[in-house]
Design a protein around this motif. Structure first.
Motif, PDB file in Angstrom:
ATOM      1  N   LEU A  82     -14.091   5.741  -3.166  1.00  0.00           N
ATOM      2  CA  LEU A  82     -14.746   4.418  -3.202  1.00  0.00           C
ATOM      3  C   LEU A  82     -15.671   4.410  -4.412  1.00  0.00           C
ATOM      4  N   PRO A  83     -15.483   3.466  -5.331  1.00  0.00           N
ATOM      5  CA  PRO A  83     -16.351   3.448  -6.513  1.00  0.00           C
ATOM      6  C   PRO A  83     -17.806   3.194  -6.134  1.00  0.00           C
ATOM      7  N   ALA A  84     -18.715   3.708  -6.926  1.00  0.00           N
ATOM      8  CA  ALA A  84     -20.150   3.496  -6.672  1.00  0.00           C
ATOM      9  C   ALA A  84     -20.510   2.026  -6.894  1.00  0.00           C
ATOM     10  N   ASN A  85     -19.879   1.409  -7.868  1.00  0.00           N
ATOM     11  CA  ASN A  85     -20.140  -0.001  -8.161  1.00  0.00           C
ATOM     12  C   ASN A  85     -19.656  -0.873  -6.986  1.00  0.00           C
ATOM     13  N   GLU A  86     -20.546  -1.714  -6.474  1.00  0.00           N
ATOM     14  CA  GLU A  86     -20.219  -2.448  -5.239  1.00  0.00           C
ATOM     15  C   GLU A  86     -19.078  -3.443  -5.409  1.00  0.00           C
ATOM     16  N   ASP A  87     -19.033  -4.114  -6.565  1.00  0.00           N
ATOM     17  CA  ASP A  87     -17.941  -5.061  -6.787  1.00  0.00           C
ATOM     18  C   ASP A  87     -16.602  -4.331  -6.869  1.00  0.00           C
ATOM     19  N   GLU A  88     -16.630  -3.180  -7.539  1.00  0.00           N
ATOM     20  CA  GLU A  88     -15.386  -2.390  -7.636  1.00  0.00           C
ATOM     21  C   GLU A  88     -14.984  -1.861  -6.262  1.00  0.00           C
ATOM     22  N   ALA A  89     -15.982  -1.466  -5.468  1.00  0.00           N
ATOM     23  CA  ALA A  89     -15.684  -0.969  -4.107  1.00  0.00           C
ATOM     24  C   ALA A  89     -15.072  -2.080  -3.257  1.00  0.00           C
ATOM     25  N   LEU A  90     -15.568  -3.295  -3.436  1.00  0.00           N
ATOM     26  CA  LEU A  90     -15.016  -4.434  -2.686  1.00  0.00           C
ATOM     27  C   LEU A  90     -13.557  -4.671  -3.073  1.00  0.00           C
ATOM     28  N   ALA A  91     -13.276  -4.549  -4.356  1.00  0.00           N
ATOM     29  CA  ALA A  91     -11.896  -4.731  -4.823  1.00  0.00           C
ATOM     30  C   ALA A  91     -10.976  -3.654  -4.230  1.00  0.00           C
ATOM     31  N   VAL A  92     -11.489  -2.441  -4.118  1.00  0.00           N
ATOM     32  CA  VAL A  92     -10.712  -1.345  -3.519  1.00  0.00           C
ATOM     33  C   VAL A  92     -10.461  -1.638  -2.038  1.00  0.00           C
ATOM     34  N   ARG A  93     -11.499  -2.086  -1.332  1.00  0.00           N
ATOM     35  CA  ARG A  93     -11.338  -2.400   0.103  1.00  0.00           C
ATOM     36  C   ARG A  93     -10.342  -3.545   0.292  1.00  0.00           C
ATOM     37  N   PHE A  94     -10.375  -4.506  -0.605  1.00  0.00           N
ATOM     38  CA  PHE A  94      -9.420  -5.619  -0.516  1.00  0.00           C
ATOM     39  C   PHE A  94      -7.985  -5.091  -0.640  1.00  0.00           C
ATOM     40  N   MET A  95      -7.751  -4.217  -1.593  1.00  0.00           N
ATOM     41  CA  MET A  95      -6.391  -3.700  -1.758  1.00  0.00           C
ATOM     42  C   MET A  95      -5.976  -2.854  -0.552  1.00  0.00           C
ATOM     43  N   ASP A  96      -6.937  -2.133   0.014  1.00  0.00           N
ATOM     44  CA  ASP A  96      -6.646  -1.367   1.234  1.00  0.00           C
ATOM     45  C   ASP A  96      -6.203  -2.313   2.350  1.00  0.00           C
ATOM     46  N   ARG A  97      -6.922  -3.434   2.511  1.00  0.00           N
ATOM     47  CA  ARG A  97      -6.539  -4.431   3.527  1.00  0.00           C
ATOM     48  C   ARG A  97      -5.163  -5.019   3.195  1.00  0.00           C
ATOM     49  N   PHE A  98      -4.939  -5.282   1.897  1.00  0.00           N
ATOM     50  CA  PHE A  98      -3.651  -5.844   1.482  1.00  0.00           C
ATOM     51  C   PHE A  98      -2.507  -4.922   1.933  1.00  0.00           C
ATOM     52  N   PHE A  99      -2.621  -3.633   1.628  1.00  0.00           N
ATOM     53  CA  PHE A  99      -1.517  -2.725   1.973  1.00  0.00           C
ATOM     54  C   PHE A  99      -1.346  -2.591   3.486  1.00  0.00           C
ATOM     55  N   ASP A 100      -2.454  -2.560   4.222  1.00  0.00           N
ATOM     56  CA  ASP A 100      -2.325  -2.447   5.683  1.00  0.00           C
ATOM     57  C   ASP A 100      -1.708  -3.717   6.280  1.00  0.00           C
ATOM     58  N   ASN A 101      -2.282  -4.858   5.904  1.00  0.00           N
ATOM     59  CA  ASN A 101      -1.899  -6.110   6.585  1.00  0.00           C
ATOM     60  C   ASN A 101      -0.563  -6.677   6.127  1.00  0.00           C
TER      61      ASN A 101
END
Ligand SMILES: N[C@@H](CCC(=O)N[C@@H](CS)C(=O)NCC(=O)O)C(=O)O
Length: 217
Positions: A82-101
């Motif tokens: 998870l990137p330290a930068n919060e916006d980058e972390a949000l983008a990572v979480r979004f892609m994680d949701r994308f692949f799961d859902n």
């Protein structure tokens, strides 16, 4: 430190934390959930009866993405999942949701349908799942930058999710030639040592794949 992962090598959601563990060489014990005793133990910890499940001492952590986030916080290593930068972390979480859902969920619908007796097959559910996978593949094809990972230039939680999702989705709804960027990304994932390791550890179980595993990978 006493990490125990309840998992099965062939279960796609278990790959997500396994890849994270391997990425940073985090020591853990593998509790294979296979027989009745394993299932009973899992159920005693998590009545929802889904794995992966992580035990850290007396603490129980469930949900594959939450386990990876927990590992990233408690056991950080060279691969920053998870990137330290919060916006980058949000983008990572979004892609994680994308692949799961939108990849794993329809992929699992197709696999589950294969496990049903002929009379209980769900043609509408199968058509919907295939439509979703086509939409997801198409969106991803436009989204992925050549040579990059799912969310930027670093390997993250998003790639831990993408690997099992695309590994199995290609088995039941092939990427074929329509999505060369996604196919190339899938190959990059499979070449990553942490991913290659989970693929290899799952090989002995391929006979369990309904209607047979395809002759690839
Ligand atoms: N949202 C959960 C999904 C977990 C899940 O669906 N796990 C599957 C294995 S891939 C499972 O436990 N299957 C056993 C069952 O449903 O009986 C996560 O991300 O951990």
């Amino acid at each position: 430190m006493s990490l125990i992962l309840y998992a099965h090598p062939f279960a796609s959601y278990c790959w997500k934390p396994l890849i994270a563990l391997h990425e940073n060489a985090i020591p853990f014990s593998y509790r294979l959930v296979e027989d009745a005793a394993g299932w009973a133990e899992l159920e005693s910890l998590w009545p929802i009866r889904k794995f992966p499940l992580l035990r850290d001492g007396s603490r129980t952590i469930v949900e594959s993405s939450i386990i990876v986030e927990y590992l990233a916080r408690r056991h950080p290593g060279a691969t920053q999942l998870l990137p330290a930068n919060e916006d980058e972390a949000l983008a990572v979480r979004f892609m994680d949701r994308f692949f799961d859902n939108y990849v794993s969920t329809p992929m699992q619908a197709l696999v589950s349908d294969r496990l049903r007796p002929e009379s209980a097959r769900d043609a509408t559910g199968v058509a919907d799942a295939r439509k979703m996978l086509d939409a997801a593949y198409g969106w991803l094809e436009a989204q992925l930058a050549p040579g990059a990972w799912a969310s930027g230039n670093a390997f993250t939680l998003a790639d831990c999710s993408a690997a099992p999702a695309l590994f199995y989705s290609d088995w039941v709804h092939p990427l074929g030639r329509r999505f060369p960027g996604v196919l190339a990304y899938r190959s990059r994932l499979l070449a990553r040592p942490s991913v290659a390791r989970v693929v290899d550890e799952a090989r002995p179980y391929r006979k369990l794949f309904p209607q047979g595993a395809p002759d690839q990978d």
